[in-house]
Design a protein around this motif. Structure first.
Motif, PDB file in Angstrom:
ATOM      1  N   LEU A   9       0.822  -1.213   0.000  1.00 53.51           N
ATOM      2  CA  LEU A   9       0.000   0.000   0.000  1.00 53.51           C
ATOM      3  C   LEU A   9       0.852   1.258   0.000  1.00 53.51           C
ATOM      4  CD1 LEU A   9      -2.865  -0.635   2.564  1.00 53.51           C
ATOM      5  CD2 LEU A   9      -3.016  -0.491   0.098  1.00 53.51           C
ATOM      6  N   ILE A  12       4.616   3.508  -0.071  1.00 53.28           N
ATOM      7  CA  ILE A  12       5.969   3.650  -0.562  1.00 53.28           C
ATOM      8  C   ILE A  12       6.703   4.541   0.426  1.00 53.28           C
ATOM      9  CG2 ILE A  12       7.386   4.436  -2.469  1.00 53.28           C
ATOM     10  CD1 ILE A  12       4.718   4.304  -4.103  1.00 53.28           C
ATOM     11  N   PRO A  29      -0.076   4.326 -11.876  1.00 55.32           N
ATOM     12  CA  PRO A  29      -0.393   5.649 -12.430  1.00 55.32           C
ATOM     13  C   PRO A  29       0.642   6.101 -13.456  1.00 55.32           C
ATOM     14  CG  PRO A  29      -0.328   5.689 -10.031  1.00 55.32           C
ATOM     15  CD  PRO A  29       0.152   4.359 -10.442  1.00 55.32           C
ATOM     16  N   THR A  65      -5.929  -0.352  -4.493  1.00 57.05           N
ATOM     17  CA  THR A  65      -5.287   0.263  -5.649  1.00 57.05           C
ATOM     18  C   THR A  65      -5.313   1.781  -5.529  1.00 57.05           C
ATOM     19  OG1 THR A  65      -6.374  -1.508  -6.838  1.00 57.05           O
ATOM     20  CG2 THR A  65      -5.117   0.046  -8.129  1.00 57.05           C
ATOM     21  N   ARG A  66      -6.430   2.302  -5.064  1.00 52.36           N
ATOM     22  CA  ARG A  66      -6.519   3.756  -5.000  1.00 52.36           C
ATOM     23  C   ARG A  66      -5.616   4.331  -3.908  1.00 52.36           C
ATOM     24  NH1 ARG A  66      -9.758   5.772  -8.805  1.00 52.36           N
ATOM     25  NH2 ARG A  66     -11.568   4.563  -9.391  1.00 52.36           N
ATOM     26  N   ILE A  67      -5.548   3.639  -2.780  1.00 50.15           N
ATOM     27  CA  ILE A  67      -4.636   4.099  -1.735  1.00 50.15           C
ATOM     28  C   ILE A  67      -3.212   4.147  -2.283  1.00 50.15           C
ATOM     29  CG2 ILE A  67      -3.552   3.475   0.463  1.00 50.15           C
ATOM     30  CD1 ILE A  67      -6.159   2.347   1.372  1.00 50.15           C
ATOM     31  N   PHE A  68      -2.876   3.062  -2.970  1.00 55.48           N
ATOM     32  CA  PHE A  68      -1.532   2.975  -3.528  1.00 55.48           C
ATOM     33  C   PHE A  68      -1.292   4.105  -4.528  1.00 55.48           C
ATOM     34  CE2 PHE A  68       1.325   1.114  -6.764  1.00 55.48           C
ATOM     35  CZ  PHE A  68       2.426   0.954  -5.962  1.00 55.48           C
ATOM     36  N   HIS A  69      -2.314   4.398  -5.312  1.00 55.15           N
ATOM     37  CA  HIS A  69      -2.161   5.477  -6.293  1.00 55.15           C
ATOM     38  C   HIS A  69      -1.889   6.814  -5.616  1.00 55.15           C
ATOM     39  CE1 HIS A  69      -4.015   3.627 -10.132  1.00 55.15           C
ATOM     40  NE2 HIS A  69      -3.108   2.869  -9.576  1.00 55.15           N
ATOM     41  N   THR A  70      -2.613   7.099  -4.536  1.00 54.47           N
ATOM     42  CA  THR A  70      -2.353   8.379  -3.881  1.00 54.47           C
ATOM     43  C   THR A  70      -0.911   8.412  -3.397  1.00 54.47           C
ATOM     44  OG1 THR A  70      -3.082   7.493  -1.781  1.00 54.47           O
ATOM     45  CG2 THR A  70      -4.704   8.700  -3.033  1.00 54.47           C
ATOM     46  N   GLN A  71      -0.425   7.271  -2.927  1.00 53.08           N
ATOM     47  CA  GLN A  71       0.958   7.230  -2.458  1.00 53.08           C
ATOM     48  C   GLN A  71       1.929   7.499  -3.596  1.00 53.08           C
ATOM     49  OE1 GLN A  71       2.128   6.428   0.857  1.00 53.08           O
ATOM     50  NE2 GLN A  71       0.032   7.069   1.215  1.00 53.08           N
ATOM     51  N   VAL A  72       1.675   6.834  -4.714  1.00 55.84           N
ATOM     52  CA  VAL A  72       2.568   7.022  -5.859  1.00 55.84           C
ATOM     53  C   VAL A  72       2.555   8.487  -6.283  1.00 55.84           C
ATOM     54  CG1 VAL A  72       2.924   6.463  -8.276  1.00 55.84           C
ATOM     55  CG2 VAL A  72       2.310   4.678  -6.668  1.00 55.84           C
ATOM     56  N   MET A  90       1.753  11.096  -4.524  1.00 61.76           N
ATOM     57  CA  MET A  90       2.390  11.969  -3.544  1.00 61.76           C
ATOM     58  C   MET A  90       3.901  11.872  -3.625  1.00 61.76           C
ATOM     59  SD  MET A  90       0.335  12.259  -0.059  1.00 61.76           S
ATOM     60  CE  MET A  90      -0.757  10.913   0.183  1.00 61.76           C
ATOM     61  N   ALA A  91       4.396  10.695  -3.980  1.00 61.03           N
ATOM     62  CA  ALA A  91       5.830  10.542  -4.091  1.00 61.03           C
ATOM     63  C   ALA A  91       6.341  11.015  -5.446  1.00 61.03           C
ATOM     64  CB  ALA A  91       6.210   9.076  -3.873  1.00 61.03           C
ATOM     65  N   LEU A 120       5.962   9.510  -8.280  1.00 61.99           N
ATOM     66  CA  LEU A 120       6.610   8.375  -8.931  1.00 61.99           C
ATOM     67  C   LEU A 120       5.848   7.878 -10.152  1.00 61.99           C
ATOM     68  CD1 LEU A 120       7.853   6.158  -5.980  1.00 61.99           C
ATOM     69  CD2 LEU A 120       9.179   7.513  -7.564  1.00 61.99           C
ATOM     70  N   GLU A 121       4.957   8.701 -10.707  1.00 65.07           N
ATOM     71  CA  GLU A 121       4.211   8.232 -11.869  1.00 65.07           C
ATOM     72  C   GLU A 121       5.151   7.974 -13.030  1.00 65.07           C
ATOM     73  OE1 GLU A 121       3.614  11.227 -10.474  1.00 65.07           O
ATOM     74  OE2 GLU A 121       1.450  11.587 -10.279  1.00 65.07           O
ATOM     75  N   VAL A 122       4.757   7.035 -13.849  1.00 67.88           N
ATOM     76  CA  VAL A 122       5.509   6.779 -15.067  1.00 67.88           C
ATOM     77  C   VAL A 122       5.178   7.878 -16.073  1.00 67.88           C
ATOM     78  CG1 VAL A 122       5.697   5.241 -17.034  1.00 67.88           C
ATOM     79  CG2 VAL A 122       5.578   4.309 -14.734  1.00 67.88           C
ATOM     80  N   PHE A 162      10.687  14.475  -7.381  1.00 65.40           N
ATOM     81  CA  PHE A 162       9.680  14.537  -6.346  1.00 65.40           C
ATOM     82  C   PHE A 162       8.475  15.345  -6.748  1.00 65.40           C
ATOM     83  CE2 PHE A 162       7.946  15.601  -2.218  1.00 65.40           C
ATOM     84  CZ  PHE A 162       7.918  14.335  -1.679  1.00 65.40           C
TER      85      PHE A 162
END
Lengths: 493, 460
Positions: A181, A183, A253, B418-425, B427-428, B430-432, B450
């Motif tokens: 969940l 990172i 994403p 998945t959505r929680i993980f997306h917010t993390q990505v 925020m970091a 780290l999107e592709v 960043f």
């Protein structure tokens, strides 16, 4: 030698005091100890005790984890310089005991060292062809370090890489089945007062500060982890989990219609795994980025064609299509999956028969289904029987086989798939409720962070400012967004 | 569908056999004279030609009549159409010879008439007298309709609307337009004009546009686009007393047949009883076509075999109807499936033999049709080929609900994670992202900076 022993064993106090140490006392104690041990030179740590025992055998890794860690690191450094100088087998055993036995509270202060030990351990395992033996140890260490398993670390990737390299997947499942969940470093965590506080969220205890993880996680590491997890589950023939893992990768994403190679690879495998799981072309999850989805369809066209034929075409067409694409599958390393798809074709036909028929003779099934492996009907009804028997045995077909005298054997399809007993259902429901409640808590946390997160607020502020500018007719060319001028150029042509 | 060919009693089978030539060889049950009396105007000759083309039995008579009637009018294409068909099937008839003198003469007359009307209209326009312009357009539209130039007729009638002064005029316009549009099968225009008529009706001018006229043409529009359920309901609203008021479009007999079949295909037993048989308005129509009433009562009384037999005996007639021809097989298939489903409802299992007896022709099995129905989800049952049974699926609602609950919970969980993980990505940061200024399209090297602020400089 003996002069350093008391110093090494100074913390935690032994026997443990009647009143457990408060977080503050523990924090002060261990920080002091780490300070002291760091001051001791490696050569001293390598000395033997008066009784001739090796320090690694003398200190208990579960009690005096902190001291043990430094002694181990000293030994590993030595081994790195000159391997013959150390008893590798003994050292291997020491690492093993350490990794499955360290104190999860003390280790929080030693993230950097733990990472170093795991790396070296993996390295040794690779060189000595002992990966299958190393896997359970690294797995244990990761679970001990973060029992919730929700935070991604580079060691996760290392573990699954090793597993895929050695084709030994069973041992790593306990780590893979946890859902990633978080990172580390994604959001500013409030600096915890004492990181030995066992009630801290895993994310707070494994922040970038603990130096178990690097300052910046890389997105391709995360993607690779998902892809390899999917491949590990493919190796275990667990299509459901494989699909879930690959789905994590393909829904990653992406900005501005981006798509990485890893995501495309994951998509290709995902299409095939979905076929094996559901027997039909999958639909992309809602959360996939729109532009990325378009790219997938272009880049993985051959796979989508196979999946369409699987769903609606004939056995011979499927066979010839897969044979024609042989080089593509080889390049993508998906030959094995394609073979599985070929084999699954008839199995899905048989399962679909069960939706329309309650009883059928093997002869009828033989006439009604086709094998994609042969590209037509199977040679003999006998083969169909074997196939049905295997499917019943491995649980993919819920049916029974009976042998009436002088007739073709009869398959009786059960009505509604495997029935769950009342008790099993209750348990499943309770588990699901529990998990969702836990999730709700996480969502609340995220909500909070979104509200107070500095970066996020900054972003919102910027958006507002931009909007205000445009409202007043001041067109602000935002050079910070490289995408925008690109778009302007594109529209000119 | 191919599988159904083993059962000749199935309507599909009969259709596919006839469809080779499209010709119906069975003698129809109706009398041509009395049938065609129900119609007036262009639909009359349309129907005659249709029967002429598709009936081997009445073909010659119908076409002779069509030729004679066409010659009485001034529609040359219509005459040529009827005459050509007659020439192929009945070359010895006196009407089969093309009367070129008549054609030439009529052509000249038509042309002169068109020019005259156009000129008159021009004159009215320059005088700016609204009523004259309106009437000029009407005359022109009628003329175009008579000579078979429907698009121009539609235009001319459409132009009338701008010079309307009283409400009766708009009713006239709409009726003209509906008639032309029905023949063109332009159902959208029909529907929109019906809406206009309806609004007039509300203002108390019912006698100008009788209710049956409006309802019947609306129902016909729904029917011909395949919307049988709505068509059934609309036909059933049709009030008694249509008489000849719709003869240019539809006859009361057609209302009974179309409405009855649509209802039979789409309604359940109770609805059929309440809305069709107990409907006092619709009963007067059903009296004209008693076989439809019989079929419906047979269905309600669970005598499915009789119901299908009655319908089957009229199949040939219905194929000769200009509208039904396209739809009759769909309708029959729907009714047949419904009968099979209804037949099976009281049983937990029944032998395939008894089903064959009730629905299939002797010596033929209906396994394939059943399989089709099961896969389409119409029949909730499974076939036991070994013992020759059709077995109903036992449903366990509790079990199903629990399963469904688990599935939904699972899905929610997946999406939430998945959505929680997306917010993390996000925020970091780290999107592709696609890497720019580099050949080779997309690379696997993603953005790792960043924040977008910094990334602009960080990447390049």
């Amino acid at each position: 030698m003996d002069d350093i022993l008391p110093r090494l064993l100074a913390f935690p106090p032994h026997p443990s005091p009647a009143l457990p140490l408060s977080d503050q006392q523990f924090d002060e104690g261990i920080r002091a100890l780490v300070e002291v041990v760091k001051g001791i030179s490696d050569s001293k740590l390598l000395q033997k005790t008066a009784s001739g025992e090796h320090l690694l055998d003398f200190v208990n890794p579960s009690l005096n984890t902190a001291s043990y860690t430094f002694i181990l690191v000293a030994n590993l450094n030595k081994a790195k310089q000159y391997e013959k100088a150390v008893d590798m087998d003994a050292l291997w055993n020491n690492i093993c005991t350490f990794l499955s036995g360290f104190d999860p509270r003390q280790i929080r202060y030693l993230g950097h060292e733990l990472a170093q030990i795991i790396d070296t351990f993996a390295n040794i395992a690779q060189r000595h062809h002992r990966i299958p033996l190393a896997l359970p140890r690294i797995r244990d260490a990761l679970i001990r370090y973060d029992p919730t398993g929700t935070v991604f670390t580079p060691k996760h990737l290392l573990l699954v890489k090793l597993a895929v390299e050695a084709r030994s997947y069973d041992d790593v499942v306990p780590v893979l089945e946890k859902t990633i969940l978080y990172i580390p470093g994604a959001s500013e965590q409030p600096n915890p007062e004492f990181i030995c506080n066992m009630t801290l969220s895993p994310l707070a205890s494994i922040t970038a500060h603990s130096s178990f993880v690097p300052k910046h996680t890389k997105s391709q590491d995360i993607l690779e982890y998902f892809l390899l997890s999917g491949m590990a589950y493919i190796g275990l023939n667990n299509w459901r989990r494989a699909k879930e893992c690959l789905e994590r990768a393909i829904t990653y994403p992406a900005k501005e219609n981006g798509c990485s190679k890893i995501m495309t690879e994951a998509y290709k495998k995902w299409v095939l795994v979905s076929l094996l799981l559901d027997g039909k072309s999958p639909t992309l999850p809602m959360v996939t980025s729109g532009g990325t989805a378009k790219l997938y369809h272009t880049l993985a066209k051959p796979y989508e064609i196979v999946s369409q034929i699987f769903e609606a075409g004939t056995a011979s067409r499927l066979k010839s299509e897969i044979e024609t694409g042989q080089t593509i599958w080889q390049q993508d390393m998906n030959v094995g999956l394609m073979m599985a798809v070929l084999a699954a074709y008839q199995q899905f036909q048989i399962r679909n028969l069960g939706k329309v028929h309650s009883k059928l003779s093997i002869m009828d099934i033989h006439n009604a289904t086709q094998s994609a492996e042969v590209g037509g009907k199977l040679g003999q009804a006998q083969f169909v029987r074997t196939l049905v028997q295997n499917m019943i045995a491995n649980g993919s077909l819920d049916a029974s086989l009976s042998y009436p005298p002088d007739k073709s054997p009869v398959v009786t399809f059960s009505e509604n798939g495997p029935a769950m007993s009342e008790k099993m259902t209750q348990v499943a429901l309770a588990e699901s409720t529990h998990r969702i409640k836990a999730l709700a808590l996480q969502i609340n946390n995220i909500d909070r962070t979104m509200t107070y997160e500095k970066e996020y607020l900054k972003h919102v502020q910027k958006v507002r400012k931009n909007k205000k500018n445009t409202d007043q007719g001041v067109v602000s060319v935002d050079m910070d967004w490289p995408g925008e001028d690109e778009d302007l150029m594109a529209s000119m042509y | 569908m191919a599988g159904l060919q083993s059962a000749p009693s199935s309507p599909i089978q009969i259709f596919s056999k006839r469809n080779g030539s499209g010709i119906v060889t069975e003698p129809p049950k109706f009398d041509l004279e009395s049938y065609i009396q129900n119609y007036k105007g262009r639909t009359r000759s349309n129907r005659l030609i249709h029967i002429g083309v598709f009936s081997a039995f009445l073909g010659v008579d119908a076409l002779k009549l069509a030729v004679r009637e066409a010659k009485a009018g001034k529609d040359i294409p219509r005459y040529i159409d009827a005459q050509t068909h007659l020439e192929t099937i009945g070359p010895n008839e006196p009407e089969a010879v093309r009367d070129n003198a008549w054609i030439e003469q009529t052509e000249r007359q038509n042309e002169a008439e068109t020019q005259r009307l156009e000129a008159e209209l021009k004159g009215y326009k320059s005088n700016l007298i609204k009523e004259s312009i309106r009437m000029g357009n009407e005359d022109l539209g009628k003329h175009y309709e008579a000579i078979g130039d429907l698009p121009h007729a539609f235009e001319a009638f459409g132009r009338m609307r701008q010079d309307n002064t009283v409400e009766k005029h708009s009713v006239d316009v709409s009726k003209h337009l509906i008639e032309v549009a029905v023949e063109q099968k332009n159902w959208i225009a029909v529907t929109s004009n019906i809406l206009k008529l309806k609004s007039v009706m509300n203002s108390g001018l019912e006698d100008l546009a009788p209710q049956p006229y409006i309802v019947a043409s609306q129902a016909l529009a729904q029917f011909d686009v395949g919307n049988y359920a709505d068509a059934a309901l609309t036909f059933l609203q049709c009030e008694a007393g249509m008489g000849q008021s719709c003869a240019t479009i539809i006859s009361p007999n057609d209302v009974a047949i179309y409405g009855g079949l649509c209802a039979l295909a789409t309604m359940d037993r109770n609805e059929l009883q309440k809305k069709v048989l107990e409907n006092s308005h619709f009963r007067s129509y059903l009296e004209l076509e008693p076989q439809i009433r019989h079929a419906i009562s047979f269905f309600i009384n669970s005598r499915y075999t009789n119901c299908l037999r009655v319908l089957e005996s009229y199949h040939a007639d219905y194929l000769l109807d200009i509208y039904l021809q396209q739809h009759i097989n769909d309708l029959y298939q729907m009714i047949r499936s419904k009968c099979i489903v209804q037949y099976f409802i009281p049983f937990s299992s029944c032998t395939l033999a008894s089903l064959n007896e009730a629905f299939a022709a002797p010596g033929n099995a209906m396994d394939k049709e059943l399989i089709l129905m099961i896969t389409r989800g119409e029949l909730n049952a499974r076939i036991n080929t070994v013992d020759g049974l059709l077995e109903a699926r036992k449903t366990n609602p509790r079990d199903e609900i629990q399963r469904e609950a688990l599935r939904v919970a699972d899905e929610y969980e997946k999406e939430a994670t998945t959505r929680i993980f997306h917010t993390q990505v996000t925020m970091a940061g780290l999107e592709v992202k696609p890497v720019k200024h580099r050949s080779g399209g997309f690379s696997s090297t993603p953005y790792t900076s960043f924040d977008a602020d910094m990334s602009g400089s960080g990447l390049n």
